[in-house]
Design an enzyme around this catalytic site. Sequence first.
Site, short mmCIF file in Angstrom:
data_model
loop_
_atom_site.label_atom_id
_atom_site.label_comp_id
_atom_site.label_asym_id
_atom_site.label_seq_id
_atom_site.Cartn_x
_atom_site.Cartn_y
_atom_site.Cartn_z
N LYS A 134 15.18 -6.70 2.92
CA LYS A 134 15.29 -8.16 2.75
C LYS A 134 16.17 -8.55 1.57
O LYS A 134 17.39 -8.51 1.69
CB LYS A 134 13.90 -8.78 2.70
CG LYS A 134 13.19 -8.67 4.06
CD LYS A 134 12.07 -9.66 4.30
CE LYS A 134 11.68 -9.65 5.78
NZ LYS A 134 10.40 -9.05 6.08
N ASP A 189 5.40 -0.50 0.81
CA ASP A 189 6.39 -1.33 1.51
C ASP A 189 6.54 -2.63 0.71
O ASP A 189 5.71 -3.53 0.81
CB ASP A 189 5.93 -1.59 2.95
CG ASP A 189 6.92 -2.48 3.71
OD1 ASP A 189 7.82 -3.08 3.08
OD2 ASP A 189 6.78 -2.59 4.95
N PHE A 213 2.02 -5.52 8.37
CA PHE A 213 3.28 -5.80 9.07
C PHE A 213 4.37 -4.93 8.46
O PHE A 213 4.67 -5.06 7.27
CB PHE A 213 3.70 -7.27 9.02
CG PHE A 213 4.98 -7.49 9.77
CD1 PHE A 213 4.97 -7.70 11.14
CD2 PHE A 213 6.22 -7.42 9.14
CE1 PHE A 213 6.15 -7.85 11.86
CE2 PHE A 213 7.41 -7.57 9.85
CZ PHE A 213 7.38 -7.79 11.21
C1 LIG Z 1 10.24 -8.03 7.17
C2 LIG Z 1 9.40 -6.86 6.87
C3 LIG Z 1 9.68 -5.61 7.46
C4 LIG Z 1 10.74 -5.42 8.52
O1 LIG Z 1 12.02 -5.74 8.08
P1 LIG Z 1 13.19 -6.02 9.15
O2 LIG Z 1 14.41 -6.14 8.31
O3 LIG Z 1 12.82 -7.30 9.85
O4 LIG Z 1 13.20 -4.87 10.08
C5 LIG Z 1 8.90 -4.53 7.08
N1 LIG Z 1 7.93 -4.66 6.16
C6 LIG Z 1 7.63 -5.83 5.58
C7 LIG Z 1 6.54 -5.90 4.57
C8 LIG Z 1 8.35 -6.98 5.92
O5 LIG Z 1 8.04 -8.15 5.36
#
Ligand SMILES: *Cc1c(COP(=O)(O)O)cnc(C)c1O
Length: 391
Positions: free
Chosen positions: A246, A217, A132
Amino acid sequence: MTERYGAHNYHPLPVVISHGEGAWVTDVEGKRYLDCLAGYSALNFGHGNPRLLQRAHAQLDRLTLTSRAFFNDTLGPFAQALCELTGHDAILPMNTGAEAVETALKVSRKWGYRVKGVPEDQANIVVMEGNFHGRTTTIVSFSDDKDARDEYGPYTPGFRTVRYGDADALRAAVDDFTVAVLLEPIQGEGGVVIPPEGYLREVRSICDELGVLMVADEIQSGLARTGRTFAVDHEDVRPDVFVLGKALGGGIYPVSAITAPTRILEVITPGTHGSTFGGNPLAAAIGHEVVTMLQEGEFQARATHLGGVLEEGLRPLVGNGLDAVRVRGLWAGLDVSPGGPTGRQLCERLMERGILAKDTHGSTIRLAPPLVVAESEIALLVGAVADALDA
Ligand SMILES: *Cc1c(COP(=O)(O)O)cnc(C)c1O
């Protein structure tokens, strides 16, 4: 009203929150809940963290937006602090997580063409099953979640998917035109999936050997959630690119960034990438305070200690309503046994017991309370999970 006037792109639990403080939120009727989702880890430092609020308020009164057409006096110090935290020497600030992922993809491709010498338009990037990384058209192009991907084509080409945790599959997928491997060191939306011990080190050495960028990520796994500043720290691995978001905005404001060594990030030149709001003074002030808090190490220590307490509490439930429990720091994925409640039902029962959590992929729920939660509140959480499984 949200349901009447908003698109139904979420299926929220039936609670209307009007107030938050620390690890707790209060609904419009005055009922309190322990927030065990914490904005998908955006609220690692709790609701209304006084230090972050103070910094945000001060910056709000002083300067909020300049655009990057001019310098501002908060972005530089934030960038320097984030470089110290990551061990990299340059950052590129954006706003949302998905934008930071997009930035990492663009930088990887440009690096591939300019530095690695990949022929034009031939670059590929290896991604993981169950990933994700956000919701843009390019990112959903390499998602294997049908709901996230279907009917959004035509899809962006240039990605190949391998099994998460399988180093041999990764090695086999890399070719001369591979510019990057993009992975979550722990898959959050996937259900807090922790790869086999040593996997991240293997990814690192495959990338080194084959001349490919390792892009981590850490939008959800990073910034103290797992008990270390970054989830890759558990294997003493340094990726070439960190993707952060985040919690970088302290739950106040969207702040994201990628960090990398200059030899990689220098492929970006004026006009080749940007964002109106990325790196704005308010974002930089909040992000800088977050980084300062992380440099002190208290939140990492809390996540380690409280995570141990959580794991100890949840472990006996395996075989008693749960098939599996995965815990790393203060972050847990719980697989409900077949025949038990669905993830959604379990979350509804937890809500009745004053706990807010979120299901993912049917029978899995994820627990990620703010790192300011008290030890006694972890016991409350564990008790509620046991009780809700029993009900
Ligand atoms: C939440 C998330 C995203 C996307 O972040 P947004 O601020 O919602 O665009 C990308 N990668 C990971 C691992 C995430 O948990």
